[in-house]
Design a protein around this motif. Structure first.
Motif, PDB file in Angstrom:
ATOM      1  N   SER A 180       0.830  -1.207   0.000  1.00 19.39           N
ATOM      2  CA  SER A 180       0.000   0.000   0.000  1.00 19.39           C
ATOM      3  C   SER A 180       0.868   1.261   0.000  1.00 19.39           C
ATOM      4  O   SER A 180       0.389   2.344  -0.375  1.00 19.39           O
ATOM      5  N   THR A 181       2.138   1.115   0.400  1.00 17.16           N
ATOM      6  CA  THR A 181       3.060   2.250   0.361  1.00 17.16           C
ATOM      7  C   THR A 181       3.203   2.777  -1.060  1.00 17.16           C
ATOM      8  O   THR A 181       3.395   3.980  -1.283  1.00 17.16           O
ATOM      9  N   GLN A 182       3.106   1.872  -2.030  1.00 20.99           N
ATOM     10  CA  GLN A 182       3.190   2.267  -3.441  1.00 20.99           C
ATOM     11  C   GLN A 182       2.093   3.275  -3.775  1.00 20.99           C
ATOM     12  O   GLN A 182       2.347   4.315  -4.397  1.00 20.99           O
ATOM     13  N   ASP A 183       0.868   2.988  -3.355  1.00 27.92           N
ATOM     14  CA  ASP A 183      -0.242   3.898  -3.619  1.00 27.92           C
ATOM     15  C   ASP A 183      -0.059   5.214  -2.873  1.00 27.92           C
ATOM     16  O   ASP A 183      -0.390   6.282  -3.394  1.00 27.92           O
ATOM     17  N   LEU A 184       0.461   5.126  -1.669  1.00 23.97           N
ATOM     18  CA  LEU A 184       0.713   6.334  -0.886  1.00 23.97           C
ATOM     19  C   LEU A 184       1.713   7.241  -1.590  1.00 23.97           C
ATOM     20  O   LEU A 184       1.491   8.455  -1.731  1.00 23.97           O
ATOM     21  N   LEU A 185       2.816   6.663  -2.049  1.00 24.79           N
ATOM     22  CA  LEU A 185       3.850   7.457  -2.697  1.00 24.79           C
ATOM     23  C   LEU A 185       3.364   8.038  -4.022  1.00 24.79           C
ATOM     24  O   LEU A 185       3.737   9.157  -4.397  1.00 24.79           O
ATOM     25  N   ASN A 186       2.529   7.295  -4.733  1.00 27.92           N
ATOM     26  CA  ASN A 186       1.953   7.831  -5.970  1.00 27.92           C
ATOM     27  C   ASN A 186       1.076   9.045  -5.669  1.00 27.92           C
ATOM     28  O   ASN A 186       1.073  10.029  -6.417  1.00 27.92           O
ATOM     29  N   ALA A 187       0.330   8.971  -4.560  1.00 21.65           N
ATOM     30  CA  ALA A 187      -0.523  10.098  -4.171  1.00 21.65           C
ATOM     31  C   ALA A 187       0.324  11.298  -3.771  1.00 21.65           C
ATOM     32  O   ALA A 187      -0.038  12.443  -4.067  1.00 21.65           O
TER      33      ALA A 187
END
Length: 218
Positions: A120-127
Protein backbone atom coordinates in the motif's frame (compact mmCIF):
# COMPACT_ATOMS: atom_id res chain seq x y z
CA UNK A 1 12.52 11.16 15.66
CA UNK A 2 9.13 12.89 15.48
CA UNK A 3 10.73 16.25 16.16
CA UNK A 4 12.94 15.73 13.12
CA UNK A 5 9.84 15.84 10.94
CA UNK A 6 9.83 19.61 11.21
CA UNK A 7 12.56 19.68 8.56
CA UNK A 8 10.20 17.95 6.16
CA UNK A 9 7.37 20.43 6.56
CA UNK A 10 6.01 20.00 10.10
CA UNK A 11 3.06 18.09 11.45
CA UNK A 12 -0.10 17.60 9.36
CA UNK A 13 -2.38 17.40 12.38
CA UNK A 14 -5.08 20.01 12.93
CA UNK A 15 -4.75 19.54 16.70
CA UNK A 16 -1.77 17.96 18.43
CA UNK A 17 -2.92 15.23 20.85
CA UNK A 18 -1.88 15.54 24.48
CA UNK A 19 -3.49 12.43 25.92
CA UNK A 20 -2.61 8.82 25.22
CA UNK A 21 -6.20 8.10 24.22
CA UNK A 22 -6.04 10.81 21.56
CA UNK A 23 -2.74 9.48 20.21
CA UNK A 24 -4.24 6.01 19.99
CA UNK A 25 -7.21 7.44 18.09
CA UNK A 26 -4.87 9.00 15.56
CA UNK A 27 -2.97 5.73 15.20
CA UNK A 28 -6.25 3.89 14.56
CA UNK A 29 -7.25 6.41 11.90
CA UNK A 30 -3.90 6.14 10.15
CA UNK A 31 -3.85 2.33 10.34
CA UNK A 32 -7.32 2.03 8.80
CA UNK A 33 -6.48 4.64 6.16
CA UNK A 34 -3.39 2.73 5.07
CA UNK A 35 -5.33 -0.54 4.91
CA UNK A 36 -8.05 1.07 2.79
CA UNK A 37 -5.48 2.62 0.49
CA UNK A 38 -3.98 -0.84 -0.07
CA UNK A 39 -7.39 -2.39 -0.74
CA UNK A 40 -9.12 0.27 -2.83
CA UNK A 41 -6.64 2.95 -3.85
CA UNK A 42 -6.55 6.46 -2.44
CA UNK A 43 -9.20 7.98 -4.73
CA UNK A 44 -11.86 5.50 -3.59
CA UNK A 45 -11.29 6.05 0.14
CA UNK A 46 -13.63 8.46 1.94
CA UNK A 47 -13.40 10.21 5.31
CA UNK A 48 -16.73 8.64 6.30
CA UNK A 49 -15.38 5.16 5.60
CA UNK A 50 -12.19 5.87 7.54
CA UNK A 51 -14.24 7.03 10.53
CA UNK A 52 -16.56 4.03 10.41
CA UNK A 53 -13.82 1.40 10.18
CA UNK A 54 -11.58 3.07 12.76
CA UNK A 55 -14.34 2.82 15.36
CA UNK A 56 -15.48 6.38 15.89
CA UNK A 57 -17.71 9.19 14.62
CA UNK A 58 -16.59 11.19 11.60
CA UNK A 59 -16.26 14.25 13.85
CA UNK A 60 -13.41 12.51 15.65
CA UNK A 61 -11.53 12.23 12.33
CA UNK A 62 -12.10 15.87 11.40
CA UNK A 63 -10.99 16.82 14.89
CA UNK A 64 -7.44 15.92 13.87
CA UNK A 65 -7.48 15.90 10.07
CA UNK A 66 -9.25 18.64 8.05
CA UNK A 67 -9.36 16.46 4.92
CA UNK A 68 -8.02 13.31 3.28
CA UNK A 69 -4.93 15.13 2.04
CA UNK A 70 -3.94 15.80 5.66
CA UNK A 71 -4.21 12.08 6.41
CA UNK A 72 -2.03 11.29 3.39
CA UNK A 73 0.50 13.87 4.57
CA UNK A 74 0.60 12.31 8.05
CA UNK A 75 1.03 8.83 6.56
CA UNK A 76 3.91 10.21 4.55
CA UNK A 77 5.47 11.60 7.73
CA UNK A 78 5.25 8.19 9.37
CA UNK A 79 6.76 6.60 6.27
CA UNK A 80 9.60 9.14 6.32
CA UNK A 81 10.29 8.33 9.97
CA UNK A 82 10.66 4.67 9.09
CA UNK A 83 12.98 5.31 6.14
CA UNK A 84 15.10 7.70 8.18
CA UNK A 85 15.33 5.04 10.86
CA UNK A 86 16.74 2.59 8.31
CA UNK A 87 19.35 5.10 7.15
CA UNK A 88 20.33 6.38 10.60
CA UNK A 89 20.56 2.83 11.87
CA UNK A 90 23.16 1.84 9.26
CA UNK A 91 25.31 4.76 8.17
CA UNK A 92 27.10 5.17 11.54
CA UNK A 93 28.59 1.71 10.93
CA UNK A 94 30.46 2.99 7.85
CA UNK A 95 34.18 3.24 8.57
CA UNK A 96 35.76 2.51 5.17
CA UNK A 97 35.03 3.22 1.52
CA UNK A 98 34.18 -0.45 1.07
CA UNK A 99 31.66 -0.17 3.91
CA UNK A 100 30.11 2.78 2.07
CA UNK A 101 29.82 0.75 -1.14
CA UNK A 102 28.18 -2.10 0.73
CA UNK A 103 25.85 0.31 2.52
CA UNK A 104 24.32 1.46 -0.76
CA UNK A 105 23.31 -2.15 -1.48
CA UNK A 106 22.11 -2.84 2.07
CA UNK A 107 20.00 0.30 2.31
CA UNK A 108 18.42 -0.33 -1.08
CA UNK A 109 17.62 -3.95 -0.18
CA UNK A 110 16.08 -2.96 3.16
CA UNK A 111 13.96 -0.33 1.47
CA UNK A 112 12.90 -2.75 -1.25
CA UNK A 113 11.92 -5.41 1.31
CA UNK A 114 9.90 -2.85 3.24
CA UNK A 115 8.05 -1.81 0.08
CA UNK A 116 7.25 -5.43 -0.84
CA UNK A 117 5.98 -6.16 2.67
CA UNK A 118 3.71 -3.09 2.60
CA UNK A 119 2.48 -2.72 -1.00
CA UNK A 120 0.00 0.00 0.00
CA UNK A 121 3.06 2.25 0.36
CA UNK A 122 3.19 2.27 -3.44
CA UNK A 123 -0.24 3.90 -3.62
CA UNK A 124 0.71 6.33 -0.89
CA UNK A 125 3.85 7.46 -2.70
CA UNK A 126 1.95 7.83 -5.97
CA UNK A 127 -0.52 10.10 -4.17
CA UNK A 128 2.34 12.13 -2.72
CA UNK A 129 3.74 12.73 -6.21
CA UNK A 130 0.33 13.87 -7.44
CA UNK A 131 0.13 16.61 -4.80
CA UNK A 132 2.45 19.57 -5.46
CA UNK A 133 2.93 20.55 -1.81
CA UNK A 134 3.52 16.98 -0.67
CA UNK A 135 5.81 16.24 -3.62
CA UNK A 136 7.91 19.24 -2.60
CA UNK A 137 8.11 17.89 0.94
CA UNK A 138 9.16 14.51 -0.43
CA UNK A 139 11.98 16.12 -2.42
CA UNK A 140 13.09 18.02 0.69
CA UNK A 141 13.21 14.75 2.61
CA UNK A 142 15.15 13.03 -0.17
CA UNK A 143 17.70 15.83 -0.04
CA UNK A 144 17.94 15.47 3.74
CA UNK A 145 18.60 11.73 3.49
CA UNK A 146 21.21 12.23 0.76
CA UNK A 147 22.91 14.86 2.90
CA UNK A 148 23.06 12.44 5.83
CA UNK A 149 24.85 9.90 3.65
CA UNK A 150 27.13 12.60 2.23
CA UNK A 151 28.28 13.78 5.66
CA UNK A 152 29.24 10.24 6.67
CA UNK A 153 30.97 9.29 3.41
CA UNK A 154 32.54 12.50 2.08
CA UNK A 155 35.81 11.64 3.85
CA UNK A 156 36.34 8.93 1.24
CA UNK A 157 36.02 11.44 -1.61
CA UNK A 158 38.49 14.06 -2.83
CA UNK A 159 37.36 17.46 -1.53
CA UNK A 160 37.36 18.93 -5.03
CA UNK A 161 34.66 16.40 -5.97
CA UNK A 162 32.41 17.02 -2.96
CA UNK A 163 29.94 19.22 -4.82
CA UNK A 164 29.52 16.73 -7.66
CA UNK A 165 29.36 13.85 -5.18
CA UNK A 166 26.59 15.54 -3.16
CA UNK A 167 24.61 16.20 -6.33
CA UNK A 168 25.05 12.59 -7.46
CA UNK A 169 23.84 11.29 -4.09
CA UNK A 170 20.74 13.45 -4.28
CA UNK A 171 20.00 12.06 -7.74
CA UNK A 172 20.65 8.45 -6.65
CA UNK A 173 18.40 8.74 -3.59
CA UNK A 174 15.64 10.19 -5.74
CA UNK A 175 16.04 7.54 -8.42
CA UNK A 176 16.11 4.77 -5.81
CA UNK A 177 12.50 5.52 -4.90
CA UNK A 178 11.49 5.74 -8.56
CA UNK A 179 13.26 2.45 -9.33
CA UNK A 180 11.47 0.65 -6.52
CA UNK A 181 8.09 1.98 -7.61
CA UNK A 182 8.81 0.63 -11.09
CA UNK A 183 9.99 -2.72 -9.69
CA UNK A 184 6.70 -3.14 -7.85
CA UNK A 185 4.72 -2.65 -11.06
CA UNK A 186 6.34 -5.44 -13.11
CA UNK A 187 6.81 -9.18 -12.67
CA UNK A 188 9.16 -10.37 -9.93
CA UNK A 189 11.62 -11.68 -12.54
CA UNK A 190 11.83 -8.35 -14.33
CA UNK A 191 11.87 -6.52 -10.99
CA UNK A 192 14.94 -8.49 -9.89
CA UNK A 193 16.76 -7.49 -13.09
CA UNK A 194 15.78 -3.83 -12.72
CA UNK A 195 16.95 -3.76 -9.11
CA UNK A 196 20.24 -5.47 -9.97
CA UNK A 197 20.87 -3.01 -12.80
CA UNK A 198 20.18 0.01 -10.62
CA UNK A 199 22.41 -1.28 -7.83
CA UNK A 200 25.17 -1.84 -10.39
CA UNK A 201 24.86 1.76 -11.59
CA UNK A 202 24.96 3.10 -8.03
CA UNK A 203 28.00 1.00 -7.16
CA UNK A 204 29.80 2.13 -10.31
CA UNK A 205 29.17 5.81 -9.54
CA UNK A 206 30.18 5.38 -5.91
CA UNK A 207 33.35 3.52 -6.89
CA UNK A 208 34.30 6.39 -9.16
CA UNK A 209 34.07 8.90 -6.31
CA UNK A 210 35.72 6.67 -3.70
CA UNK A 211 38.51 5.18 -5.82
CA UNK A 212 38.90 7.56 -8.75
CA UNK A 213 37.81 5.12 -11.47
CA UNK A 214 34.87 3.02 -12.53
CA UNK A 215 34.87 -0.74 -11.82
CA UNK A 216 36.91 -2.71 -14.34
CA UNK A 217 33.95 -4.97 -15.11
CA UNK A 218 32.14 -2.04 -16.72
Amino acid sequence: MRDSMQSAGGSSLRRVPKQERSRERIDDILKVSMELIGEKGIDAVTMKEIASLSGGPIASVYQYFPNKSAIIAMLHERYVEEVRGIIVGHIPQISTAEDALDATDVLFDLYYTRMREKPSTQDLLNAIQADKALADRDITETRFQADLFFEITKRFVSEQLWENYARTLFLMFHMAAATLRLALMVTEDEAAKIVAQFKSIVRAQSTYYFKGSFPASL
